[in-house]
Structures are given as structure tokens and as C-alpha cells.
Scaffold this motif. Sequence first.
Motif, PDB file in Angstrom:
ATOM      1  N   UNK A  70      -1.055 -10.360  -0.259  1.00  0.00           N
ATOM      2  CA  UNK A  70      -2.102 -11.294  -0.663  1.00  0.00           C
ATOM      3  C   UNK A  70      -3.256 -10.600  -1.388  1.00  0.00           C
ATOM      4  N   UNK A  71      -3.449  -9.328  -1.119  1.00  0.00           N
ATOM      5  CA  UNK A  71      -4.542  -8.587  -1.765  1.00  0.00           C
ATOM      6  C   UNK A  71      -4.049  -7.705  -2.911  1.00  0.00           C
ATOM      7  N   UNK A  72      -2.826  -7.920  -3.334  1.00  0.00           N
ATOM      8  CA  UNK A  72      -2.281  -7.153  -4.456  1.00  0.00           C
ATOM      9  C   UNK A  72      -3.188  -7.357  -5.675  1.00  0.00           C
ATOM     10  N   UNK A  73      -3.515  -6.286  -6.346  1.00  0.00           N
ATOM     11  CA  UNK A  73      -4.407  -6.355  -7.499  1.00  0.00           C
ATOM     12  C   UNK A  73      -5.865  -6.151  -7.132  1.00  0.00           C
ATOM     13  N   UNK A  74      -6.169  -6.210  -5.850  1.00  0.00           N
ATOM     14  CA  UNK A  74      -7.520  -5.936  -5.372  1.00  0.00           C
ATOM     15  C   UNK A  74      -7.571  -4.476  -4.920  1.00  0.00           C
ATOM     16  N   UNK A  75      -8.745  -3.935  -4.893  1.00  0.00           N
ATOM     17  CA  UNK A  75      -8.930  -2.603  -4.332  1.00  0.00           C
ATOM     18  C   UNK A  75      -9.187  -2.794  -2.846  1.00  0.00           C
ATOM     19  N   UNK A  76      -8.288  -2.282  -2.013  1.00  0.00           N
ATOM     20  CA  UNK A  76      -8.438  -2.408  -0.565  1.00  0.00           C
ATOM     21  C   UNK A  76      -9.194  -1.193  -0.042  1.00  0.00           C
ATOM     22  N   UNK A  77     -10.273  -1.447   0.642  1.00  0.00           N
ATOM     23  CA  UNK A  77     -11.109  -0.386   1.188  1.00  0.00           C
ATOM     24  C   UNK A  77     -11.216  -0.588   2.689  1.00  0.00           C
ATOM     25  N   UNK A  78     -10.856   0.406   3.446  1.00  0.00           N
ATOM     26  CA  UNK A  78     -10.877   0.298   4.893  1.00  0.00           C
ATOM     27  C   UNK A  78     -11.986   1.172   5.472  1.00  0.00           C
ATOM     28  N   UNK A  79     -12.593   0.688   6.532  1.00  0.00           N
ATOM     29  CA  UNK A  79     -13.593   1.496   7.244  1.00  0.00           C
ATOM     30  C   UNK A  79     -12.913   2.727   7.829  1.00  0.00           C
ATOM     31  N   UNK A  80     -13.637   3.802   7.831  1.00  0.00           N
ATOM     32  CA  UNK A  80     -13.137   5.008   8.476  1.00  0.00           C
ATOM     33  C   UNK A  80     -13.215   4.825   9.989  1.00  0.00           C
ATOM     34  N   UNK A  81     -12.317   5.452  10.700  1.00  0.00           N
ATOM     35  CA  UNK A  81     -12.307   5.353  12.161  1.00  0.00           C
ATOM     36  C   UNK A  81     -13.663   5.737  12.724  1.00  0.00           C
TER      37      UNK A  81
END
Length: 152
Positions: A70-81
Motif C-alpha cells: 500500500x505504501x509502494x512509491x512512498x518513502x517509508x521511514x521507521x523510528x529507530x528502536x
Amino acid sequence: YTEDEGFVYLNSIMDLYSRKIIAWTLSKTLEVEEVLKCLETAKRRRKTVNPVVIQSDRGVHYTSQKYKELTKGMIRSYSRKGNPWDNACIESYHAVIKREWLNRFRIKNYYQAYQLVFEYLEGFYNTVRIHSHCEYLSPDSYEKKYILEQTN
């Protein structure tokens, strides 16, 4: 937390430019489907050709294959642990809705919780509540100001 039904879970997507909550769902479970429904609503509401960065935590919802599709084409950014700073704006919003609104009530059930979230979000947070980030305007007013500036 509701007296009759236990926990309910608020999924929210915020536009960081205006601090507007552009999509939200309230669910009785932590199912991935609710997060995906929220994301689909946000995508429908914010049609854009510009790249989109979507920030989330590392929960199972945000690392699932369906979420990635669903987020293909978006830049996915995850919080660091162990580092909540990346999610500071949305975490702040969730604290604000509890502190300013939900904690005032003894919430009986899911329906009442939904009504309260709807009232706060659609009737106050996006439309009336001012934000220092938005030059002391509401998110809606800040976005309207931007659109006016772009047309002039």
C-alpha cells in the motif's frame, strides 16, 4: 479505554506541514486492516504527484507485506528502536486528544469513543485549535492560507 468493551485503538495520519489529521480510524483490535484502512483514506484525500514520506514505528502493522504494498512509491521511514523523536508530532497529538478531551469523560463503549474522537478531531482539532507551528492558525486555516499564497 471503555468501561464496557475495554481498549479501543486510534490510528491517525498527520500531514506534518499543517499538523492536520488527514485520516483516522478507531478500532476494537490491533488488526493490520485498520491501519491499512486509515492509510487508504489518507491516500484518497491527499492526491499528490510529489513524493510522500510516511513515518511510522516498527510495529507489526507497519512492517507487514500488505502495508509495504500500500505504501509502494512512498518513502517509508521507521523510528529507530528506543527513539520516539521521529514520531514526536503524532505522539504529541495522541497525548493532546487524551489530555484535552477524552480524559474528561467516562467512556462506556466503542460507539461513544468514536463519537468523542469525531467531535474533537473534526469539530475542533483540525478546524479551530491553533498550533504554534502553523503561525497560530488551525490546520485547516493554515492550509487555506498556503493555497491562497500559491494562487497569488
